[in-house]
Design an enzyme around this catalytic site. Structure first.
Site: not given
Ligand code: HEM
Length: 343
Positions: A37, A223, A265, A317
């Site tokens: 991340y 992002r 995404e 996830k």
């Protein structure tokens, strides 16, 4: 550009597929062989032709089918679309933003005519031709945010800015990766990000919030985020976990290439002009592993990313169970060659 819209499903018989053209423009999210991340934000500006960045609100071949799937979700569960009462001005901001972008960039498919507050909106792929008064919700068949997000790909959150924080006070969320608008509505930035592992400790959310509080109108930012989904299912919500959760037990070495999908995404954030709220667009792209490995550098990199993924992130996830099957299947596409930085 004229788009040929596919007739396909994201449930039951799962007939969703990507054309060759769409595979080539898939937003592969990994610019190196490991993933962690980070505050991976960049200006949301136009990119190359034939990429998902060509237009700032991207419409593709899955548009009509995605809108049909959204309508099915809403019919079963109207709470996927909610707006707190103080968000009406922001709803109109969103309607304007989406109509203007779709009409400007896809004139064959959408037209917006403005005559003072009297607006005419034509959506040819969906057979819609409505005239309404901007600012008067009674002149539309749905409240403004619901009206336009039933006609725009992606999920949408509108966050209100007050007390140096952002509050999830409205949204249309039918294609989410296992989170719930009905649960998160009214929460602030740190609260709704509560379940995310590791990122809080390394300061990702403190920095991201600071950045967003200063977001300026006319300078959207973006992002990429990613996860993986068994079957090309858009609605992987907690509300319907009983429908898609068990799919995770159906993945085998024989079917993993077709069943497992990378789900990317493209998230864009827009300061809204009248309300000062922020629109958060979560545009979801799906690709099966079989489609993905047709691009050799992606097939080489994905197994490396999956192998080195921190277990906390794999767990969050929902990848822990099927990670070894994916890595084994993908191994034949990694020839060991070094991959250069960048996508
Ligand atoms: C996950 C919303 C902005 C980083 C999430 C989740 C939601 C969300 C609902 C799922 C949490 C759960 O598991 O329940 C939003 C909204 C934003 C926003 C509405 C804008 C207003 C950002 C920004 C960053 C970020 C700017 C930048 C660092 C993440 C990360 C995750 C996450 C890393 C975990 C995703 C994963 O591993 O799949 N976000 N977010 N978010 N968000 Fe945000």
């Amino acid at each position: 550009m004229t788009i040929t819209f596919r007739s396909e499903t994201f449930r039951d018989d799962f007939t969703f597929r990507n054309s060759l053209y769409n595979i080539k423009r898939f937003p592969f999210p990994f610019d190196r062989d490991e993933y962690m991340y980070s505050v991976n934000m960049e200006p949301h500006i136009r990119g190359k032709a034939d990429s998902v960045f060509e237009n700032l609100i991207d419409v593709d071949e899955h548009y009509v089918a995605e809108m049909q799937d959204r309508a099915l979700v809403l019919k079963e569960d109207p709470l996927r679309c909610q707006a707190l009462p103080h968000m009406m001005t922001a709803q109109w901001d969103v309607l304007e933003l989406l109509m203007e972008h779709q009409a400007q960039d896809y004139p064959e498919h959408f037209t917006l005519e403005k005559n003072g507050d009297r607006w005419r909106w034509v959506n040819r792929p969906m057979g819609i031709d409505d005239t309404f008064t901007f600012g008067d919700a009674a002149t539309l068949p749905y409240p403004p945010m619901e009206y336009i997000t039933r006609q725009a790909q992606g999920d949408f959150c509108i966050v209100d800015q007050r007390d140096n924080n952002l509050w999830m006070d409205a949204g249309m969320v039918t294609t989410q990766a296992d989170w719930s608008l009905d649960f998160d509505i009214g929460m602030n930035f740190m609260e709704w990000h509560g379940p995310v592992p590791l990122a809080h400790q390394i300061g990702v959310f403190d920095r991201a919030l600071k950045f967003l509080l200063n977001l300026q109108q006319g300078k959207p930012t973006r992002r990429l985020n990613w996860t993986m989904t068994v079957n090309p299912r858009l609605d992987t919500s907690p509300e319907n976990y009983h429908k898609w959760g068990p799919d995770r037990t159906t993945v085998t070495p024989e079917n993993v290439g077709d069943k497992m999908h990378l789900r990317v995404e493209l998230q864009s954030l827009w300061r809204l002009p009248r309300s000062n709220a922020i629109l958060f667009v979560i545009r979801c792209y799906l690709i099966s592993l079989s489609e993905l490995v047709t691009v050799p550098k992606w097939g080489r990199r994905l197994p490396r990313v999956l192998k080195s993924l921190p277990p906390e992130i794999a767990d969050y996830k929902g990848l822990t169970r099927n990670r070894p099957i994916m890595i084994d299947w993908l191994a034949k596409y990694d020839d060991g060659a070094p991959t250069s930085a960048g996508i």
